[in-house]
Design a protein around this motif. Structure first.
Motif, PDB file in Angstrom:
ATOM      1  N   ARG A 118       0.885  -1.169   0.000  1.00 16.89           N
ATOM      2  CA  ARG A 118       0.000   0.000   0.000  1.00 16.89           C
ATOM      3  C   ARG A 118       0.915   1.209   0.000  1.00 16.89           C
ATOM      4  NH1 ARG A 118      -2.881   2.910   3.985  1.00 16.89           N
ATOM      5  NH2 ARG A 118      -2.019   1.537   5.599  1.00 16.89           N
ATOM      6  N   TYR A 119       0.644   2.143  -0.933  1.00 20.44           N
ATOM      7  CA  TYR A 119       1.607   3.199  -1.230  1.00 20.44           C
ATOM      8  C   TYR A 119       0.926   4.560  -1.219  1.00 20.44           C
ATOM      9  CZ  TYR A 119       5.407   5.515  -3.843  1.00 20.44           C
ATOM     10  OH  TYR A 119       6.428   6.342  -4.238  1.00 20.44           O
ATOM     11  N   ARG A 120       1.616   5.568  -0.688  1.00 16.06           N
ATOM     12  CA  ARG A 120       1.106   6.938  -0.680  1.00 16.06           C
ATOM     13  C   ARG A 120       1.794   7.721  -1.792  1.00 16.06           C
ATOM     14  NH1 ARG A 120       2.395   8.219   4.187  1.00 16.06           N
ATOM     15  NH2 ARG A 120       4.397   9.095   3.625  1.00 16.06           N
ATOM     16  N   ARG A 121       1.006   8.337  -2.673  1.00 14.82           N
ATOM     17  CA  ARG A 121       1.563   9.115  -3.765  1.00 14.82           C
ATOM     18  C   ARG A 121       1.069  10.549  -3.706  1.00 14.82           C
ATOM     19  NH1 ARG A 121      -1.654   6.691  -9.078  1.00 14.82           N
ATOM     20  NH2 ARG A 121      -3.772   7.212  -8.360  1.00 14.82           N
ATOM     21  N   TRP A 122       1.570  11.395  -4.626  1.00 12.89           N
ATOM     22  CA  TRP A 122       1.265  12.828  -4.541  1.00 12.89           C
ATOM     23  C   TRP A 122      -0.063  13.191  -5.177  1.00 12.89           C
ATOM     24  CZ3 TRP A 122       0.649  15.564  -9.077  1.00 12.89           C
ATOM     25  CH2 TRP A 122       1.103  14.948 -10.243  1.00 12.89           C
ATOM     26  N   LYS A 123      -0.597  12.371  -6.097  1.00  6.47           N
ATOM     27  CA  LYS A 123      -1.840  12.717  -6.779  1.00  6.47           C
ATOM     28  C   LYS A 123      -2.977  11.821  -6.294  1.00  6.47           C
ATOM     29  CE  LYS A 123      -0.809   9.774 -10.803  1.00  6.47           C
ATOM     30  NZ  LYS A 123      -0.642   9.759 -12.271  1.00  6.47           N
ATOM     31  N   ALA A 124      -4.205  12.249  -6.553  1.00  9.09           N
ATOM     32  CA  ALA A 124      -5.385  11.491  -6.119  1.00  9.09           C
ATOM     33  C   ALA A 124      -5.587  10.269  -7.024  1.00  9.09           C
ATOM     34  CB  ALA A 124      -6.613  12.392  -6.143  1.00  9.09           C
ATOM     35  N   PRO A 125      -6.056   9.174  -6.445  1.00  7.79           N
ATOM     36  CA  PRO A 125      -6.198   8.925  -5.007  1.00  7.79           C
ATOM     37  C   PRO A 125      -4.829   8.811  -4.345  1.00  7.79           C
ATOM     38  CG  PRO A 125      -6.607   6.914  -6.241  1.00  7.79           C
ATOM     39  CD  PRO A 125      -6.452   7.992  -7.254  1.00  7.79           C
ATOM     40  N   ARG A 126      -4.686   9.394  -3.150  1.00 10.69           N
ATOM     41  CA  ARG A 126      -3.389   9.471  -2.500  1.00 10.69           C
ATOM     42  C   ARG A 126      -2.836   8.104  -2.112  1.00 10.69           C
ATOM     43  NH1 ARG A 126      -1.585  14.028  -0.240  1.00 10.69           N
ATOM     44  NH2 ARG A 126       0.339  12.812  -0.223  1.00 10.69           N
ATOM     45  N   GLU A 127      -3.726   7.191  -1.675  1.00  7.73           N
ATOM     46  CA  GLU A 127      -3.270   5.864  -1.262  1.00  7.73           C
ATOM     47  C   GLU A 127      -3.756   4.825  -2.267  1.00  7.73           C
ATOM     48  OE1 GLU A 127      -4.118   4.858   2.746  1.00  7.73           O
ATOM     49  OE2 GLU A 127      -3.304   6.730   3.564  1.00  7.73           O
ATOM     50  N   VAL A 128      -2.809   4.001  -2.740  1.00  4.89           N
ATOM     51  CA  VAL A 128      -3.134   2.969  -3.718  1.00  4.89           C
ATOM     52  C   VAL A 128      -2.502   1.652  -3.278  1.00  4.89           C
ATOM     53  CG1 VAL A 128      -3.357   4.556  -5.663  1.00  4.89           C
ATOM     54  CG2 VAL A 128      -1.123   3.557  -5.115  1.00  4.89           C
ATOM     55  N   SER A 129      -3.070   0.553  -3.749  1.00  3.42           N
ATOM     56  CA  SER A 129      -2.508  -0.777  -3.497  1.00  3.42           C
ATOM     57  C   SER A 129      -1.966  -1.327  -4.804  1.00  3.42           C
ATOM     58  CB  SER A 129      -3.569  -1.717  -2.919  1.00  3.42           C
ATOM     59  OG  SER A 129      -4.011  -1.255  -1.651  1.00  3.42           O
ATOM     60  N   VAL A 143      10.670   4.458  -1.073  1.00  2.00           N
ATOM     61  CA  VAL A 143      10.404   3.477  -0.019  1.00  2.00           C
ATOM     62  C   VAL A 143       9.753   4.148   1.189  1.00  2.00           C
ATOM     63  CG1 VAL A 143      11.478   1.811   1.556  1.00  2.00           C
ATOM     64  CG2 VAL A 143      12.243   1.958  -0.817  1.00  2.00           C
ATOM     65  N   VAL A 144      10.083   5.411   1.445  1.00  2.00           N
ATOM     66  CA  VAL A 144       9.511   6.100   2.594  1.00  2.00           C
ATOM     67  C   VAL A 144       7.999   6.243   2.458  1.00  2.00           C
ATOM     68  CG1 VAL A 144       9.744   8.439   1.665  1.00  2.00           C
ATOM     69  CG2 VAL A 144       9.864   8.086   4.139  1.00  2.00           C
ATOM     70  N   ASN A 145       7.478   6.178   1.227  1.00  2.00           N
ATOM     71  CA  ASN A 145       6.036   6.331   1.009  1.00  2.00           C
ATOM     72  C   ASN A 145       5.271   5.015   1.065  1.00  2.00           C
ATOM     73  OD1 ASN A 145       6.256   9.106   0.675  1.00  2.00           O
ATOM     74  ND2 ASN A 145       6.568   8.960  -1.533  1.00  2.00           N
ATOM     75  N   ILE A 146       5.969   3.915   1.325  1.00  2.00           N
ATOM     76  CA  ILE A 146       5.297   2.622   1.453  1.00  2.00           C
ATOM     77  C   ILE A 146       4.666   2.532   2.846  1.00  2.00           C
ATOM     78  CG2 ILE A 146       5.624   0.120   1.525  1.00  2.00           C
ATOM     79  CD1 ILE A 146       7.860   0.440  -0.510  1.00  2.00           C
ATOM     80  N   LEU A 147       3.363   2.318   2.885  1.00  2.00           N
ATOM     81  CA  LEU A 147       2.630   2.263   4.147  1.00  2.00           C
ATOM     82  C   LEU A 147       2.538   0.839   4.681  1.00  2.00           C
ATOM     83  CD1 LEU A 147      -0.276   4.672   3.136  1.00  2.00           C
ATOM     84  CD2 LEU A 147       1.838   5.237   4.359  1.00  2.00           C
ATOM     85  N   GLU A 148       2.402  -0.136   3.810  1.00  4.02           N
ATOM     86  CA  GLU A 148       2.367  -1.547   4.184  1.00  4.02           C
ATOM     87  C   GLU A 148       3.060  -2.345   3.092  1.00  4.02           C
ATOM     88  OE1 GLU A 148      -1.611  -2.835   4.767  1.00  4.02           O
ATOM     89  OE2 GLU A 148      -2.050  -1.418   6.392  1.00  4.02           O
ATOM     90  N   ALA A 149       3.712  -3.435   3.478  1.00  8.02           N
ATOM     91  CA  ALA A 149       4.385  -4.269   2.484  1.00  8.02           C
ATOM     92  C   ALA A 149       4.421  -5.702   2.965  1.00  8.02           C
ATOM     93  CB  ALA A 149       5.802  -3.763   2.223  1.00  8.02           C
TER      94      ALA A 149
END
Length: 332
Positions: A157-168, A198-204
């Motif tokens: 699960r990853y956080r990015r700069w554009k919408a949707p902010r969180e993606v899997s 890697v800092v934007n990875i929320l779950e792995a």
């Protein structure tokens, strides 16, 4: 596990000479009782290890004794390319493996070469992160590295700069890169290969499905091409700036490399007043405003008009803050 520890203890004594039980315990991360028991086991196996008594005492091997038990495991051999960057190696979860590999390699060298290796370590050190930048929290880096090492798919699960902010995403990891203290995962999603912070990875989590690497994939070549393409894509606008030559020289120290490089290549010869005109790539008007403020009164923005107006508004605000305050102080 115990056999590996006995080999490590033996190699420590071979490479470092006399060591106390406490030093061995600290190095091997075991108790003193374990060290005493391991030394007895080495002696029972015919290794000539003995103890010197007194304050300067410790364990050491009989003079001239050398073991040939220096073979590297697959993991240790694979970690040797990180020998110059022990900090990043530890972040990848390979710190202890690298330490064991270095110890075995050091023990296998003849005396003169071993001494030379020690001198290199004493005199050269690589510190990868840039100045004034704290280490990034990367709690999932070891999981990412494990997936890369074992060639297994990675679910994250990853956080990015554009919408949707969180993606899997389910990715095929191809490598990890350390760039100026920041870790990146290079991975394929379908036919597309790109890089993820890697800092934007929320779950792995690592899946059991194997990764099929693209034929002929070269991590270093991909990274070089990707970074060049990324830098070009970031700077989507440009500012025409009039500045003093010393301001252009200063850009190399306070601006991102791409901005400084283009500005230097675009610079005109100085005019009769000693000022030159150049083009500076910027991400946006706001970005250009923040960056070009570093040059102070040694630069004047000519275009675009909206960026010039930002500087005019800043100048008016600074004048109101400093000149009005100075005038009020003098009247008092």
């Amino acid at each position: 596990m115990r056999a590996a520890r006995l080999v490590s203890l033996l190699l420590l004594l071979q490479t470092r000479g006399r060591m106390t039980a406490q030093e061995l315990a600290d190095e091997l991360e075991v108790s003193l009782r374990t060290v005493y028991r391991d030394v007895e086991s080495l002696g029972a196996a015919g290794v000539p290890v003995y103890a010197d008594r007194g304050p300067a005492g410790g364990y050491r091997l009989l003079d001239g004794y050398r073991t040939r038990l220096t073979g590297l495991t697959r993991e240790e051999a694979g970690s040797l390319f990180l020998a110059g960057v022990p900090g990043p190696a530890a972040e990848l979860g390979l710190g202890s493996v690298l330490a064991a590999a270095e110890l075995k390699l050091r023990a296998s060298l003849p005396g003169e070469l071993a001494d030379r290796a020690d001198r290199v370590r004493e005199r050269f050190h690589l510190d990868a992160p840039g100045w004034f930048r704290a280490d990034e929290p990367t709690p999932h880096l070891a999981t990412v590295a494990d997936a890369v090492w074992r060639e297994r798919q990675l679910e994250l699960r990853y956080r990015r700069w554009k919408a949707p902010r969180e993606v899997s995403r389910t990715l095929s990891p191809l490598g990890v890169v350390l760039k100026a203290g920041r870790w990146y995962l290079v991975a394929a999603s379908g036919e597309r290969v790109t890089a993820y912070r890697v800092v934007n990875i929320l779950e792995a989590s690592v899946r059991e499905e194997a990764v099929v690497r693209p034929p002929g994939f070269d991590l270093a070549a991909f990274w070089r091409e990707w970074t060049e393409r990324y830098e070009r894509s970031v700077y989507t606008a440009a500012a025409t700036v009039r500045m003093k030559p010393e301001a252009l020289d200063r850009m190399a120290f306070v601006f991102p490399p791409e901005m400084s490089r283009v500005a230097r290549e675009s610079a005109s010869p100085p005019d009769e007043n000693g000022w030159l005109t150049t083009v500076v790539p910027i991400e946006s008007v706001r970005h250009g405003h923040i960056e070009l403020l570093k040059l102070g009164a040694d630069a004047e923005v000519l275009e675009p008009p909206e960026l010039r107006e930002c500087f005019a508004a800043t100048a008016r605000g600074l004048a109101a803050t400093y000149l009005d305050a100075d005038a009020a102080g003098s009247d008092a």
